[in-house]
Design a protein around this motif. Structure first.
Motif, PDB file in Angstrom:
ATOM      1  N   GLN A  94       0.828  -1.208   0.000  1.00  0.00           N
ATOM      2  CA  GLN A  94       0.000   0.000   0.000  1.00  0.00           C
ATOM      3  C   GLN A  94       0.863   1.259   0.000  1.00  0.00           C
ATOM      4  O   GLN A  94       0.496   2.280  -0.588  1.00  0.00           O
ATOM      5  CB  GLN A  94      -0.915   0.011   1.225  1.00  0.00           C
ATOM      6  CG  GLN A  94      -2.042  -1.012   1.177  1.00  0.00           C
ATOM      7  CD  GLN A  94      -3.011  -0.755   0.035  1.00  0.00           C
ATOM      8  OE1 GLN A  94      -3.028  -1.479  -0.966  1.00  0.00           O
ATOM      9  NE2 GLN A  94      -3.816   0.282   0.164  1.00  0.00           N
ATOM     10  N   ASP A  95       2.017   1.187   0.663  1.00  0.00           N
ATOM     11  CA  ASP A  95       2.940   2.332   0.714  1.00  0.00           C
ATOM     12  C   ASP A  95       3.992   2.299  -0.387  1.00  0.00           C
ATOM     13  O   ASP A  95       4.855   3.182  -0.440  1.00  0.00           O
ATOM     14  CB  ASP A  95       3.649   2.367   2.077  1.00  0.00           C
ATOM     15  CG  ASP A  95       2.667   2.593   3.219  1.00  0.00           C
ATOM     16  OD1 ASP A  95       1.588   3.152   2.962  1.00  0.00           O
ATOM     17  OD2 ASP A  95       2.980   2.204   4.364  1.00  0.00           O
ATOM     18  N   GLY A  96       3.946   1.275  -1.236  1.00  0.00           N
ATOM     19  CA  GLY A  96       4.920   1.152  -2.316  1.00  0.00           C
ATOM     20  C   GLY A  96       6.332   0.867  -1.832  1.00  0.00           C
ATOM     21  O   GLY A  96       7.312   1.244  -2.486  1.00  0.00           O
ATOM     22  N   GLN A  97       6.471   0.153  -0.694  1.00  0.00           N
ATOM     23  CA  GLN A  97       7.789  -0.066  -0.106  1.00  0.00           C
ATOM     24  C   GLN A  97       8.206  -1.530  -0.046  1.00  0.00           C
ATOM     25  O   GLN A  97       9.310  -1.823   0.413  1.00  0.00           O
ATOM     26  CB  GLN A  97       7.822   0.520   1.314  1.00  0.00           C
ATOM     27  CG  GLN A  97       7.657   2.030   1.369  1.00  0.00           C
ATOM     28  CD  GLN A  97       7.649   2.540   2.788  1.00  0.00           C
ATOM     29  OE1 GLN A  97       6.817   2.138   3.602  1.00  0.00           O
ATOM     30  NE2 GLN A  97       8.567   3.422   3.113  1.00  0.00           N
ATOM     31  N   PHE A  98       7.346  -2.431  -0.508  1.00  0.00           N
ATOM     32  CA  PHE A  98       7.657  -3.849  -0.335  1.00  0.00           C
ATOM     33  C   PHE A  98       8.897  -4.280  -1.104  1.00  0.00           C
ATOM     34  O   PHE A  98       9.824  -4.871  -0.551  1.00  0.00           O
ATOM     35  CB  PHE A  98       6.461  -4.719  -0.744  1.00  0.00           C
ATOM     36  CG  PHE A  98       6.789  -6.188  -0.756  1.00  0.00           C
ATOM     37  CD1 PHE A  98       6.974  -6.868   0.433  1.00  0.00           C
ATOM     38  CD2 PHE A  98       6.959  -6.868  -1.960  1.00  0.00           C
ATOM     39  CE1 PHE A  98       7.298  -8.222   0.418  1.00  0.00           C
ATOM     40  CE2 PHE A  98       7.280  -8.210  -1.979  1.00  0.00           C
ATOM     41  CZ  PHE A  98       7.442  -8.894  -0.783  1.00  0.00           C
ATOM     42  N   TRP A  99       8.929  -4.003  -2.405  1.00  0.00           N
ATOM     43  CA  TRP A  99      10.037  -4.501  -3.223  1.00  0.00           C
ATOM     44  C   TRP A  99      11.355  -3.842  -2.821  1.00  0.00           C
ATOM     45  O   TRP A  99      12.408  -4.484  -2.875  1.00  0.00           O
ATOM     46  CB  TRP A  99       9.742  -4.280  -4.703  1.00  0.00           C
ATOM     47  CG  TRP A  99       8.600  -5.112  -5.186  1.00  0.00           C
ATOM     48  CD1 TRP A  99       7.367  -4.680  -5.579  1.00  0.00           C
ATOM     49  CD2 TRP A  99       8.568  -6.542  -5.276  1.00  0.00           C
ATOM     50  NE1 TRP A  99       6.570  -5.740  -5.916  1.00  0.00           N
ATOM     51  CE2 TRP A  99       7.277  -6.899  -5.750  1.00  0.00           C
ATOM     52  CE3 TRP A  99       9.498  -7.539  -5.011  1.00  0.00           C
ATOM     53  CZ2 TRP A  99       6.913  -8.226  -5.961  1.00  0.00           C
ATOM     54  CZ3 TRP A  99       9.129  -8.868  -5.215  1.00  0.00           C
ATOM     55  CH2 TRP A  99       7.852  -9.196  -5.687  1.00  0.00           C
TER      56      TRP A  99
END
Length: 410
Positions: A64-69
């Motif tokens: 959701q925050d665009g921080q996983f990868w």
């Protein structure tokens, strides 16, 4: 009373009990082996649920925050860097300070040992997705894959997934508290683990041939786990106090060493990472999972060092630089393939090194079979310490960590 202190008291009581028991009584040894198995099962009991729900919600929140990868990529970079450094340091140390040769004696038949990488990959995608959740709690990578896809699926449409997200978040917190309960009672089972460890250690010391290897591996692991890793953390995150982080990681250090099982240590790692080190769930769940599956540099280093000792016990000539590099490279690859071996990683890695190297060394690992429990203990201890320090460093540099007062540590 703090959890690490309970674990320490349990370990000391177990060592005392093991020292008082007769070391050659087979009935006592069988009883302690049964108690060890029971203790390991108790430690693993709540692992799978907390992994499924915590990792699922962590992946969802990070996406959701665009921080996983970005977090996953940084974790793999650190895993690779740790594997290269730890394995190289272990090999160099054992070459500079070689232990005494170990007499060659073969009383047992060659065992079939394999990482079964092809079969492990097939198990990641069972014919029924829910089958991944029904296993013996040893090979957890299929559970991680299930949680990964479930976490991604929650991002489909908030209008439909919001109720499910709330349920999974609640289950994550519920099973976290269940796992916390088990981490509190592990001090009791540590008595059995430490007693069995102590009685085997006493038997190995009586043999006298392993003393030098025991001492040098022990000293190196202590220096690495309690000295070098905290110093690295200081240079990576200069505003933190690495000795506070070390103090906050003592619980998992004790649990991992006497159990020799990384899955047994997981509830302790998760709880200490959150309540002592202040790492948020969304970072902690991902980094600890990745490191305990793929970051087995400690076990691989112990296997590489032990294999060099085996070679030197067979031949008196120096080992060629090309062979040293080959051993290190093999150990590096093996460090990523031990997911199926949470409780025997170092000894399995040693056996695979011997069998893969060939040249008459296929059965070399059998001369260290009486010492297998010690190799596993040291390797697992280093695996867990690397996971703890690396998770803290990644969480802090990614903005997912907040400092906790030492007086509030569990």
């Amino acid at each position: 009373m703090r959890v690490w202190l309970k674990l320490l008291i349990g370990s000391l009581l177990g060592i005392i009990v093991g020292s008082l028991l007769p070391s050659d009584n087979q009935t006592i040894l069988r009883g302690l082996a049964w108690l060890e198995e029971l203790a390991i099962r108790i430690g693993r009991y709540a692992v799978a649920p907390i992994l499924v729900f915590s990792l699922t919600i962590a992946i969802y929140e990070l996406r959701q925050d665009g921080q996983f990868w970005g977090l996953a990529f940084r974790s793999f970079l650190v895993i690779i860097a740790c594997a290269v450094f730890v394995i190289a340091a272990g090999i160099i140390t054992i070459l500079l300070f070689p232990p005494a040769h170990i007499p060659i004696f073969m009383e047992e038949q060659l065992e079939t040992v394999s990482l079964n990488t092809a079969g492990s990959v097939l198990e990641l995608f069972p014919s029924n997705m829910f089958s991944a959740l029904v296993n013996d709690g040893i090979y957890l990578l299929p559970v991680y894959v299930f949680a990964f896809f479930l976490g991604i699926g929650l991002s489909y449409d908030r209008n439909y997934t919001k109720p499910v997200i709330a349920i999974i978040d609640s289950l994550s917190r519920i099973f976290y508290h269940i796992a916390s309960f088990f981490s509190e009672i592990l001090a009791i089972v540590m008595i059995a683990l430490a007693a069995y460890w102590a009685i085997r250690f006493h038997n190995v010391l009586k043999a006298d041939v392993y003393r030098d290897l025991i001492m040098k591996l022990g000293i190196f692991s202590l220096v690495l786990g309690f000295g070098i890793l905290p110093l690295f953390l200081y240079f990576i995150t200069p505003k933190c106090n690495p000795w506070v982080v070390l103090y906050g990681s003592l619980g998992q250090a004790l649990a991992s060493f006497f159990s020799g099982d990384i899955n047994f240590s997981l509830p302790v790692i998760f709880r200490h990472a959150k309540e002592n080190l202040g790492i948020r769930r969304r970072s902690n769940a991902v980094t600890v999972s990745l490191f305990t599956i793929f970051g087995r540099a400690g076990s691989a280093m112990v296997a590489a060092a032990a294999f060099i000792v085996i070679i030197k016990s067979y031949i008196s000539l120096p080992i060629a630089p090309g062979d040293i590099f080959s051993i290190g490279a093999r150990a590096f690859v093996i460090s990523f393939l031990l997911a199926r071996h949470p409780g025997d990683g170092a000894y399995t890695a040693l056996a695979v090194l011997c069998l893969g190297y060939g040249r008459g060394f296929e059965a070399g690992y059998l001369i260290l079979k009486p010492l297998a429990f010690y190799l596993i203990a040291v390797g697992t201890f280093l695996d867990v310490m690397i996971a703890s320090f690396a998770s803290y460093a990644i969480g802090r540099t990614s903005g997912f960590q907040e400092d906790k007062q030492v007086g509030h540590f569990i």
